[in-house]
Design a protein around this motif. Sequence first.
Motif, short mmCIF file in Angstrom:
data_model
loop_
_atom_site.label_atom_id
_atom_site.label_comp_id
_atom_site.label_asym_id
_atom_site.label_seq_id
_atom_site.Cartn_x
_atom_site.Cartn_y
_atom_site.Cartn_z
N GLU A 92 68.97 39.05 14.52
CA GLU A 92 68.42 39.69 15.72
C GLU A 92 67.57 38.68 16.48
O GLU A 92 66.70 38.03 15.93
CB GLU A 92 67.56 40.89 15.31
CG GLU A 92 66.91 41.62 16.45
CD GLU A 92 67.89 42.46 17.24
OE1 GLU A 92 67.57 42.78 18.39
OE2 GLU A 92 68.95 42.79 16.71
N ARG A 129 65.26 38.77 19.63
CA ARG A 129 64.56 39.43 20.73
C ARG A 129 63.51 38.49 21.26
O ARG A 129 62.92 37.71 20.54
CB ARG A 129 63.92 40.72 20.25
CG ARG A 129 64.95 41.76 19.88
CD ARG A 129 64.31 42.96 19.24
NE ARG A 129 63.26 43.50 20.05
CZ ARG A 129 63.39 44.55 20.85
NH1 ARG A 129 64.54 45.14 20.94
NH2 ARG A 129 62.38 44.99 21.55
N THR A 182 63.70 44.67 29.55
CA THR A 182 64.70 45.55 28.92
C THR A 182 64.73 45.45 27.40
O THR A 182 65.55 46.12 26.78
CB THR A 182 66.10 45.23 29.46
OG1 THR A 182 66.43 43.87 29.19
CG2 THR A 182 66.21 45.53 30.94
N GLN A 183 63.85 44.68 26.80
CA GLN A 183 63.94 44.48 25.36
C GLN A 183 63.65 45.74 24.55
O GLN A 183 64.11 45.87 23.43
CB GLN A 183 63.04 43.34 24.91
CG GLN A 183 61.56 43.64 24.91
CD GLN A 183 60.78 42.46 24.41
OE1 GLN A 183 61.35 41.45 24.02
NE2 GLN A 183 59.48 42.58 24.42
N ASP A 184 62.92 46.70 25.11
CA ASP A 184 62.63 47.92 24.37
C ASP A 184 63.67 49.01 24.60
O ASP A 184 63.58 50.08 23.99
CB ASP A 184 61.24 48.44 24.73
CG ASP A 184 60.14 47.49 24.24
OD1 ASP A 184 60.36 46.84 23.19
OD2 ASP A 184 59.10 47.40 24.89
N LEU A 185 64.63 48.77 25.46
CA LEU A 185 65.70 49.73 25.68
C LEU A 185 66.73 49.61 24.56
O LEU A 185 66.80 48.59 23.88
CB LEU A 185 66.40 49.46 27.02
CG LEU A 185 65.56 49.61 28.28
CD1 LEU A 185 66.39 49.21 29.50
CD2 LEU A 185 65.04 51.02 28.43
N SER A 186 67.52 50.63 24.41
CA SER A 186 68.61 50.55 23.44
C SER A 186 69.61 49.50 23.94
O SER A 186 69.65 49.21 25.14
CB SER A 186 69.30 51.90 23.28
OG SER A 186 70.08 52.19 24.42
N PRO A 187 70.43 48.93 23.07
CA PRO A 187 71.39 47.93 23.52
C PRO A 187 72.31 48.43 24.62
O PRO A 187 72.62 47.70 25.56
CB PRO A 187 72.17 47.59 22.25
CG PRO A 187 71.23 47.89 21.14
CD PRO A 187 70.42 49.06 21.61
N VAL A 188 72.74 49.68 24.54
CA VAL A 188 73.63 50.22 25.57
C VAL A 188 72.90 50.35 26.90
O VAL A 188 73.44 50.01 27.95
CB VAL A 188 74.22 51.59 25.12
CG1 VAL A 188 74.98 52.25 26.25
CG2 VAL A 188 75.11 51.41 23.91
N GLN A 189 71.66 50.82 26.88
CA GLN A 189 70.89 50.95 28.11
C GLN A 189 70.65 49.58 28.75
O GLN A 189 70.78 49.42 29.96
CB GLN A 189 69.55 51.63 27.84
CG GLN A 189 69.66 53.09 27.50
CD GLN A 189 68.33 53.67 27.05
OE1 GLN A 189 67.56 53.02 26.34
NE2 GLN A 189 68.07 54.90 27.46
#
Length: 121
Positions: A74, A76, A100-107
């Motif tokens: 991982e 990040r 965007t690092q705290d968003l889900s991968p799809v988001q």
Amino acid sequence: MDKSHFNTFIFSSADKIYYYVYCLLRNQEETLEVVSLTIEECWKERKKFSHTDMIYVFKIARKLARLKAATGCEKRISPASANNLLADTNPDLTRFCLLTQDLSPVQAEVMCLRSMVRLRM
């Protein structure tokens, strides 16, 4: 698709492919490797898509990025390590990854395709 159409299509979109893969992997060296593999794969599969079909290219890039991410750990970006990024990394891309690092991968992927790559919704 012939060679000249392919070159125009792929190399005019190379920055979009890079931004997309970078948002998935968040590692410059791995991103360059995956973008190169994406271009090679697109060349092999050039007869399957038109010179305006970026969706097919992004599907290939996504598949290769996921394979690359599965073999690595991982990665990040923390605010402290953001300063350690190479100087030639686009500051907008670095900022986007931090946001965007705290968003889900799809988001994060959807946000990247819309804002960085400028694909329609």
